[in-house]
Design a protein around this motif. Structure first.
Motif, PDB file in Angstrom:
ATOM      1  N   ALA A   1      54.344  32.615  34.642  1.00  0.00           N
ATOM      2  CA  ALA A   1      52.784  34.008  34.806  1.00  0.00           C
ATOM      3  C   ALA A   1      52.074  33.445  35.015  1.00  0.00           C
ATOM      4  CB  ALA A   1      52.656  34.192  32.779  1.00  0.00           C
ATOM      5  N   ALA A   2      51.371  33.613  36.027  1.00  0.00           N
ATOM      6  CA  ALA A   2      50.523  33.799  37.004  1.00  0.00           C
ATOM      7  C   ALA A   2      49.041  34.671  36.312  1.00  0.00           C
ATOM      8  CB  ALA A   2      50.423  34.930  38.362  1.00  0.00           C
ATOM      9  N   LYS A   3      47.943  33.701  36.090  1.00  0.00           N
ATOM     10  CA  LYS A   3      46.533  33.786  35.586  1.00  0.00           C
ATOM     11  C   LYS A   3      45.512  34.727  36.858  1.00  0.00           C
ATOM     12  CE  LYS A   3      46.929  29.996  32.595  1.00  0.00           C
ATOM     13  NZ  LYS A   3      46.652  29.044  32.223  1.00  0.00           N
ATOM     14  N   THR A   4      45.597  36.179  36.248  1.00  0.00           N
ATOM     15  CA  THR A   4      44.686  36.709  36.784  1.00  0.00           C
ATOM     16  C   THR A   4      43.850  36.579  36.351  1.00  0.00           C
ATOM     17  OG1 THR A   4      46.100  38.253  36.770  1.00  0.00           O
ATOM     18  CG2 THR A   4      46.796  37.237  38.312  1.00  0.00           C
ATOM     19  N   ALA A   5      42.589  37.673  36.941  1.00  0.00           N
ATOM     20  CA  ALA A   5      41.290  38.313  36.143  1.00  0.00           C
ATOM     21  C   ALA A   5      41.078  39.656  36.041  1.00  0.00           C
ATOM     22  CB  ALA A   5      40.393  37.913  37.331  1.00  0.00           C
ATOM     23  N   PRO A   6      40.729  39.618  35.168  1.00  0.00           N
ATOM     24  CA  PRO A   6      40.683  41.221  34.260  1.00  0.00           C
ATOM     25  C   PRO A   6      40.438  41.897  35.478  1.00  0.00           C
ATOM     26  CG  PRO A   6      38.884  40.010  33.473  1.00  0.00           C
ATOM     27  CD  PRO A   6      39.674  38.978  33.753  1.00  0.00           C
ATOM     28  N   ALA A   7      40.879  43.178  35.881  1.00  0.00           N
ATOM     29  CA  ALA A   7      40.375  43.919  36.720  1.00  0.00           C
ATOM     30  C   ALA A   7      38.870  44.035  36.945  1.00  0.00           C
ATOM     31  CB  ALA A   7      41.340  45.453  36.822  1.00  0.00           C
ATOM     32  N   LYS A   8      38.107  44.977  38.095  1.00  0.00           N
ATOM     33  CA  LYS A   8      36.641  45.092  38.013  1.00  0.00           C
ATOM     34  C   LYS A   8      36.488  46.522  37.439  1.00  0.00           C
ATOM     35  CE  LYS A   8      34.809  41.177  39.800  1.00  0.00           C
ATOM     36  NZ  LYS A   8      34.622  40.504  41.348  1.00  0.00           N
ATOM     37  N   ARG A   9      35.394  47.091  37.012  1.00  0.00           N
ATOM     38  CA  ARG A   9      36.174  48.113  36.553  1.00  0.00           C
ATOM     39  C   ARG A   9      34.924  49.381  37.503  1.00  0.00           C
ATOM     40  NH1 ARG A   9      32.222  52.760  34.415  1.00  0.00           N
ATOM     41  NH2 ARG A   9      30.908  50.989  34.342  1.00  0.00           N
ATOM     42  N   LYS A  10      35.181  50.083  38.991  1.00  0.00           N
ATOM     43  CA  LYS A  10      34.904  50.602  39.472  1.00  0.00           C
ATOM     44  C   LYS A  10      33.899  51.140  38.989  1.00  0.00           C
ATOM     45  CE  LYS A  10      38.982  51.462  42.427  1.00  0.00           C
ATOM     46  NZ  LYS A  10      39.280  52.692  42.922  1.00  0.00           N
TER      47      LYS A  10
END
Length: 74
Positions: A14-23
């Motif tokens: 599973a790819a480790k991605t950063a949490p989505a940034k809030r707009k």
């Protein structure tokens, strides 16, 4: 006929991605807040200039020279 053994596709971890940034919130200005800003500007000594329609701050022509100043003779 020869039968080929079933080949399982490689399983990717599973790819480790950063949490989505809030707009950022949309910029919203009410006429009341604009009036308050204008009043504060004028109260602090600011001055509003009236610029004729069609006037631009764009300057045309040859750009200023960026050559070094010549040393002066003693």
């Amino acid at each position: 006929m020869s039968t080929k053994p079933a080949v399982k596709p490689a399983v990717k971890p599973a790819a480790k991605t950063a949490p989505a940034k809030r707009k950022a919130d949309a910029a919203v200005a009410t006429s009341e807040s604009i009036d308050n800003q204008i009043a504060a500007f004028l109260a602090s000594g600011g001055e509003i200039q009236s610029i004729p329609s069609g006037t631009s701050g764009q300057t045309y022509g040859k750009p200023a020279s960026k050559t070094a100043a010549k040393p002066q003779k003693a």
